[in-house]
Write an enzyme that holds these catalytic residues in place. Structure first.
Site, PDB file in Angstrom:
ATOM      1  N   LYS A 160       8.442  -9.754  10.380  1.00 58.67           N
ATOM      2  CA  LYS A 160       8.068  -8.931   9.058  1.00 58.67           C
ATOM      3  C   LYS A 160       9.087  -7.341   9.728  1.00 58.67           C
ATOM      4  CE  LYS A 160       3.869  -5.816  10.577  1.00 58.67           C
ATOM      5  NZ  LYS A 160       3.229  -5.693   9.472  1.00 58.67           N
TER       6      LYS A 160
HETATM    7  N1  PMP Z   1       0.696  -8.968   5.127  1.00 59.09           N
HETATM    8  C1  PMP Z   1       1.713  -7.769   4.959  1.00 59.09           C
HETATM    9  C2  PMP Z   1       2.915  -7.152   3.704  1.00 59.09           C
HETATM   10  C3  PMP Z   1       1.769  -7.248   6.391  1.00 59.09           C
HETATM   11  O1  PMP Z   1       2.115  -5.984   6.226  1.00 59.09           O
HETATM   12  C4  PMP Z   1       0.435  -7.344   6.990  1.00 59.09           C
HETATM   13  C5  PMP Z   1      -0.016  -6.560   8.176  1.00 59.09           C
HETATM   14  N2  PMP Z   1       1.246  -6.984   9.362  1.00 59.09           N
HETATM   15  C6  PMP Z   1       0.064  -8.937   6.584  1.00 59.09           C
HETATM   16  C7  PMP Z   1       0.022  -9.611   5.842  1.00 59.09           C
HETATM   17  C8  PMP Z   1      -0.918  -9.376   7.914  1.00 59.09           C
HETATM   18  O2  PMP Z   1      -0.615  -9.651   8.926  1.00 59.09           O
HETATM   19  P1  PMP Z   1      -1.012  -9.961  10.156  1.00 59.09           P
HETATM   20  O3  PMP Z   1      -2.655 -10.652   9.900  1.00 59.09           O
HETATM   21  O4  PMP Z   1      -0.396 -10.143  11.131  1.00 59.09           O
HETATM   22  O5  PMP Z   1      -1.688  -7.826  10.806  1.00 59.09           O
END
Ligand code: PMP
Length: 307
Positions: A160
């Site tokens: 991320k």
């Molecule tokens: N994909 C992307 C590109 C994101 O930014 C997010 C949000 N963090 C997610 C998927 C979903 O991840 P999470 O469930 O961990 O928030």
């Protein structure tokens, strides 16, 4: 009105500093080269008190993201988790969005990041529903983006990183300018990847499908939560490559994310999904998701941190 707690505090490198003094220098490496890894998750106000949902999974993903970029966080995961709790308490918030960020700070400019310190911060603020007030109930209208997700072995999709969100911004802006709430990106093979800030699930004939981690997706914590809940509810589940056109003929489609939670999709490229309303399996999963957060299901997976 600003959503930020401007009289609140930001945790920076081990100290709580006033919101308006939580600044970094313009010569910081992160500003020029996108060198940051971050997290986003929520604390909820529940009948049993304020609870952080899946704190350890998010902090673990942060450490994994940093590892891929050779950044060593100068705290243990336990210390970092404690810092999150401390930041929420210092801001007197009953529910909030939580944004830890690790970045290359002020030292020496140039592509080589190593001469710069690894700095850490934690921000919290109040954040309502991510894709609009009615989104969780009524669903959202989305489009397939003309922008693709990054190719394998270019930018690590499993991290991320701030830089990945330049790609997300292209997807999001195109969707908004075209009158949609969100965009869904294909990967370079032309298969479904994810939204600009959400993972995606489809339901066909009572079976849930989602793309695998190799489809250039972020390994979403909500994605993981939903997969566990489908198992608990005995809903058949498969992780598989999804061609674009399979979305149009699905009975239900939804996004998952810590911000978006479980958001139904009611149309894609102006093609109605199912009957154009939130479907029964999506509703069932939303109910389970929020019941778990509220503590109504116990906490068999140790996902709840009360503060
Ligand atoms: N994909 C992307 C590109 C994101 O930014 C997010 C949000 N963090 C997610 C998927 C979903 O991840 P999470 O469930 O961990 O928030």
């Amino acid at each position: 009105m600003s959503p930020f707690v401007e009289n609140g505090k930001v945790w920076m490198n081990g100290k709580l500093v006033p919101w308006n003094e939580a600044n970094i220098h313009i010569a910081s490496h992160v500003i020029h080269y996108g060198s940051c890894l971050f997290e986003g998750f929520r604390a909820y106000e529940t009948p049993k008190g304020t609870v952080i949902f899946r704190l350890d999974a998010h902090i673990r993903r942060l450490y994994n993201s940093c590892k891929m970029y050779r950044m060593e966080i100068p705290y243990t995961m336990k210390e970092f988790m404690q810092a999150v709790i401390e930041t929420i308490k210092a801001n007197h918030l009953k529910s909030c969005y939580i944004r830890p960020i690790v970045y290359r700070g002020y030292g020496k400019l140039g592509v080589d990041p190593f001469p710069n310190p690894v700095d850490c911060a934690i921000l919290v603020w109040e954040w309502g529903s991510y894709l609009g007030e009615q989104a969780l109930e009524s669903g959202v209208d989305v489009k397939i983006s003309s922008w693709q997700r990054m190719a394998p072995n270019t930018f690590p999709a499993l991290a991320k990183s701030g830089a990945n969100y330049m790609n997300s911004q292209l997807i999001k802006m195109e969707a908004l300018v075209d009158g949609y709430v969100e965009g869904i990106a294909l990967n370079v093979r032309g298969h479904i990847s994810e939204g600009s800030g959400e993972n995606i699930f489809i339901i066909i004939d009572d079976t849930i499908h989602t793309p695998p981690l190799s489809a250039s997706i972020l390994p979403g914590i909500t994605r993981d939560t939903v997969i566990r809940l489908t198992q608990d509810l005995n809903i058949p589940f498969v992780e598989e490559t999804i061609p674009r056109e399979m979305l149009y003929i699905s009975d239900e489609v939804f996004f998952t994310g810590s911000a978006a939670e479980i958001t139904p999709i009611r149309s894609i490229d102006k093609i109605k999904i199912g009957n154009g309303k939130r479907g029964p399996i999506t509703k069932n999963l939303q109910d389970e998701y929020f019941a778990y957060i509220d503590g109504d299901r116990g906490d068999k997976y140790h996902w709840l941190t009360y503060i």
